[in-house]
Write a protein that holds these residues in place. Structure first.
Motif, short mmCIF file in Angstrom:
data_model
loop_
_atom_site.label_atom_id
_atom_site.label_comp_id
_atom_site.label_asym_id
_atom_site.label_seq_id
_atom_site.Cartn_x
_atom_site.Cartn_y
_atom_site.Cartn_z
N THR A 1 7.72 5.07 -11.64
CA THR A 1 8.63 3.60 -12.32
C THR A 1 9.66 2.97 -11.14
OG1 THR A 1 8.14 4.59 -14.45
CG2 THR A 1 10.43 2.83 -13.73
N ARG A 2 9.91 4.03 -10.32
CA ARG A 2 10.85 3.51 -9.18
C ARG A 2 10.00 2.96 -8.27
NH1 ARG A 2 13.83 7.64 -4.68
NH2 ARG A 2 12.96 6.69 -2.91
N TYR A 3 9.04 3.27 -7.89
CA TYR A 3 8.66 2.52 -6.43
C TYR A 3 7.67 1.57 -7.37
CZ TYR A 3 8.54 6.68 -4.10
OH TYR A 3 8.65 7.75 -3.22
N ASP A 4 7.44 1.42 -8.32
CA ASP A 4 7.02 0.35 -8.83
C ASP A 4 8.22 -1.41 -9.16
OD1 ASP A 4 3.79 1.25 -9.81
OD2 ASP A 4 5.09 2.27 -11.83
N GLU A 5 9.17 -0.90 -9.77
CA GLU A 5 10.10 -1.17 -9.26
C GLU A 5 10.04 -2.00 -7.85
OE1 GLU A 5 12.67 0.98 -11.23
OE2 GLU A 5 12.98 -0.32 -13.45
N GLU A 6 10.44 -1.30 -6.95
CA GLU A 6 10.35 -1.47 -5.81
C GLU A 6 9.65 -2.79 -5.56
OE1 GLU A 6 11.31 1.74 -3.86
OE2 GLU A 6 12.79 1.95 -4.48
N THR B 1 0.86 -1.11 0.28
CA THR B 1 0.08 -0.44 -0.10
C THR B 1 1.14 1.17 0.04
OG1 THR B 1 -1.65 -0.82 1.24
CG2 THR B 1 -1.99 1.48 0.98
N LEU B 2 1.55 1.27 1.31
CA LEU B 2 2.72 2.10 1.11
C LEU B 2 3.95 2.85 -0.46
CD1 LEU B 2 4.13 4.48 2.95
CD2 LEU B 2 6.05 2.78 3.17
N LEU B 3 3.68 1.80 -1.02
CA LEU B 3 5.08 1.69 -2.53
C LEU B 3 3.77 2.49 -3.16
CD1 LEU B 3 7.12 -1.10 -2.35
CD2 LEU B 3 8.08 1.54 -1.95
N LEU B 4 2.59 1.96 -3.18
CA LEU B 4 1.50 2.32 -4.20
C LEU B 4 0.85 4.00 -3.72
CD1 LEU B 4 -1.12 -0.49 -4.63
CD2 LEU B 4 0.73 0.21 -6.28
N ALA B 5 0.73 4.04 -2.71
CA ALA B 5 0.45 5.27 -2.29
C ALA B 5 1.08 6.40 -2.96
CB ALA B 5 0.33 5.17 -1.20
N ARG B 6 2.78 5.90 -2.60
CA ARG B 6 3.75 6.64 -3.04
C ARG B 6 3.82 6.74 -4.41
NH1 ARG B 6 9.12 6.47 1.44
NH2 ARG B 6 7.64 7.72 3.10
N ALA B 7 4.12 5.87 -5.38
CA ALA B 7 3.99 6.19 -6.66
C ALA B 7 2.66 7.16 -7.22
CB ALA B 7 3.41 5.05 -7.16
N ALA B 8 1.12 7.20 -6.30
CA ALA B 8 0.24 8.07 -6.62
C ALA B 8 0.73 8.92 -6.37
CB ALA B 8 -0.98 7.74 -6.09
N PHE C 1 3.50 -5.90 -12.19
CA PHE C 1 4.17 -6.36 -13.46
C PHE C 1 3.22 -5.08 -15.10
CE2 PHE C 1 5.63 -11.04 -12.45
CZ PHE C 1 7.14 -10.34 -12.48
N ASN C 2 2.07 -4.91 -13.75
CA ASN C 2 1.04 -3.98 -14.52
C ASN C 2 0.82 -2.37 -14.82
OD1 ASN C 2 -0.95 -6.03 -15.81
ND2 ASN C 2 -3.06 -6.10 -13.93
N PHE C 3 1.76 -2.16 -13.90
CA PHE C 3 2.19 -1.15 -14.06
C PHE C 3 3.43 -0.63 -14.28
CE2 PHE C 3 -0.80 -0.02 -9.95
CZ PHE C 3 -1.43 0.71 -10.53
N LEU C 4 3.77 -1.91 -14.39
CA LEU C 4 5.52 -1.67 -15.34
C LEU C 4 5.26 -1.94 -16.36
CD1 LEU C 4 7.92 -2.97 -12.83
CD2 LEU C 4 7.74 -1.03 -13.51
N ALA C 5 3.87 -2.23 -17.65
CA ALA C 5 3.92 -3.00 -18.60
C ALA C 5 3.92 -4.20 -19.36
CB ALA C 5 3.84 -1.26 -19.39
#
Length: 591
Positions: A266-271, A252-259, A297-301
């Motif tokens: 992209t960095r948060y999606d890789e993390e 949740t934290l990583l997805l929220a930070r990406a938003a 994987f979805n967010f990284l296409a």
């Protein structure tokens, strides 16, 4: 020394170090090996029904009264969180429930007369574990029984479990509220779940499980900042975390930070992918890291990779709406429109209509299921919750676009003016979407509806001055004049330019030159406009200009590039699918 809030807030730093991540997980199991909250793990049970690693163990709804003031839902929730600490078994219950045919079913029964509880294998009645419930807290009794049941199923319980009073709550009212909120989240009632959790939080303010649920509710409502804050707070409560809760919170934290920090998405999606990899290595049979991997994987296409994971995951837990939702995107991104439509339809049974209608509509369109798409949009437009909200405008835009894409000009025009009548009573909504409105007006002019559009634009100018909407209406009226008089409207061009609307001025000049047959001047004006905007309508007009000049190959290549861009699925970018608006659809069908 335990990490403080600052360390917890920097959770993405932990993900860069496998050692630090595992250390955090280790903090959730404080104590010496073989110790549960200071009490030795009971190992007097043999593996009476030993299961192989990864066996799905379905926890069935309990029977009987677990304790005074406790319901079956409370007992089931506590047992789920105790059993799901196993890395050896895939314990299926609650949000991660499995279908009835999967694995081994475990029945739990509470006996008020003897003040005992027991767990048995549903299929053959094999007794796995018992525990007494008299004279001690329910959490303590379930901790003991869950550990015995895990041992009986062949789980070595190599790591000391986190006691339930820490990783969930000793306050049964808090547990009851969390279980009810989980059900509401599963059914798409995000606001009600958030309210319920907020009301009970005073009972146990350090309950990390409650904060995890609250962070999920905030994220589902689109409040990434609040989700981030709650996840950070929960992660700082290291003594109150179980491995499964920790993983969900980090996700949740990583997805929220990406938003909230899109430039670093992209960095948060890789993390996020790293989190999934580490979590999957340490808990290989837990579906949560698998879901995390698929989302990353979805967010990284990487849609093919996401689809492979999600097809297995939705087989394991077909009722999980988030898994079905992400499978819909993965299938759509990998060119499997029919599978995508089916997945989004499954997700829609438990998610709000607003969350699924757009991707589901795109999937139906890509699958060529136009009758189903028309029915879907009609049903959504008629929904009372949609009819009086701004969402109705978005649905009508899709209806106009769908009609244009099918070549049904009359239906497109009917939907367009129905939408204009609705917008006329809501000028504030139009003001917020002036650019979109200008392109809508341009589209109507280009399909020959300038005369009918004129009264709507005049009415706007009667009430609006020196606003973006007034300038958009001026642009639309001037476009209609160009079409009617087949000439340029220099006064309107100059007026727009003085108001720093250079793009509209150049687009208007290009359209006027087109009406006069001045292809070179039109091309020059289109180039000036293109330097200010990547509007698909503008690209389509440029392709038409190239074709008129005899540069057919250039026109074909430009339109092909435009269509590739419009149909591209990337979840970190604004969708521009031709179904999402009349201007996008008109650009798509340009020749």
């Amino acid at each position: 020394m335990l990490p403080g809030p600052r360390f917890a807030r920097d959770a993405e730093g932990m993900l860069r170090s496998r050692v630090m991540y595992l250390w955090l997980l280790g903090l959730t199991s404080c104590g010496a090996p073989g110790v549960v909250g200071g009490t030795a793990v009971v190992r007097d049970h043999a593996a009476v029904r030993s299961q192989s690693k990864g066996t799905v163990v379905r926890l069935l709804a309990s029977e009987g009264a677990p304790a005074v003031g406790a319901t079956g839902d409370v007992a089931d929730g506590l047992l789920r969180e105790a059993m799901r600490q196993s890395w050896w078994l895939d314990v299926a219950a609650g949000p991660v429930a499995a279908p009835p045919s999967a694995g081994v079913g475990i029945a739990t029964r509470f006996d008020g007369q003897t003040q005992t509880m027991e767990m048995r294998v549903k299929e053959d009645g094999t007794l796995l574990a018992t525990a007494r419930t008299d004279g001690r807290p329910l959490c303590e009794a379930i901790d003991e029984m869950a550990t015995r049941a895990r041992l009986a199923l062949g789980d070595p319980v190599s790591e000391p479990p986190v006691p339930l009073w820490r990783c969930y709550s000793a306050d049964l009212e808090v547990v009851a509220a969390c279980e009810a909120a989980l059900a509401q989240l599963h059914e798409g009632h995000f606001v009600a779940a958030a309210d319920r959790l907020a009301n009970v939080r005073r009972n146990d303010g350090a309950c990390a499980f409650l904060l995890d649920c609250a962070a999920s509710a905030a994220a589902m409502q689109g409040d990434a900042a609040e989700a981030k804050r709650l996840a950070q707070e929960a992660l700082s409560l290291t003594q109150r975390l179980s491995p499964t809760t920790t993983h969900r919170l980090l996700r949740t934290l990583l997805l929220a930070r990406a938003a909230t920090e899109p430039q670093l998405a992209t960095r948060y999606d890789e993390e996020l992918a790293t989190l999934a990899q580490v979590g999957g290595r340490e808990r290989p049979y837990d579906p949560e890291p698998q879901l995390t991997a698929a989302i990353a994987f979805n967010f990284l296409a990487r849609f093919d990779a996401a689809r492979e994971v999600l097809e297995q995951l939705t087989s394991r837990m077909p009722g999980h709406p988030a898994a079905q939702y992400h499978l819909g995107w993965a299938a759509l991104g990998s060119g499997r429109a029919q599978d995508s439509a089916n997945a989004f339809a499954a997700a829609a049974r438990a998610m709000p209509m607003s969350a699924t209608v757009v991707p589901r509509a795109i999937a139906l369109h890509e699958a060529g299921l136009h009758a189903q798409l028309s029915t879907l949009l009609e049903d959504v437009a008629a929904d009372p919750a949609i009819r009086d909200s701004s969402a109705l405008h978005e649905i009508r835009r899709m209806q106009i676009a769908h009609a244009l894409l099918r070549g049904d000009r009359d239906a497109a025009v009917a939907h367009a003016f129905e939408d204009l009548d609705w917008l006329a009573t809501r000028p504030g909504m139009q003001e917020q979407r002036a650019g979109e409105f200008a392109e809508f007006a341009e589209t109507l002019v280009r399909i020959g509806e300038g005369p009918r559009l004129r009264p709507y634009l005049t009415a706007i100018l009667d009430h609006e001055t020196n606003t973006a909407l007034a300038d958009a209406a001026t642009f639309g009226l001037a476009m209609a004049d160009c079409a009617a008089q087949r000439t340029r409207v220099p006064t309107a061009e100059d007026g727009l330019r003085r108001k720093s609307r250079g793009f509209w001025a150049d687009a208007l000049a290009a359209y006027g030159c087109k009406q006069q047959g001045q292809l070179a001047a039109e091309h020059q004006a289109l180039g000036a406009a293109a330097a200010q905007s990547s509007s698909p309508l503008l690209t389509a007009a440029l392709a038409e200009n190239l074709r008129a000049q005899g540069r057919n190959e250039d026109a074909v290549n430009l339109l092909a590039a435009l269509r590739r861009e419009l149909s591209r699925i990337h979840l970190r970018r604004k969708l521009q699918h031709p179904l999402l608006g009349p201007e996008l659809a008109f650009a798509w069908i340009a020749k």
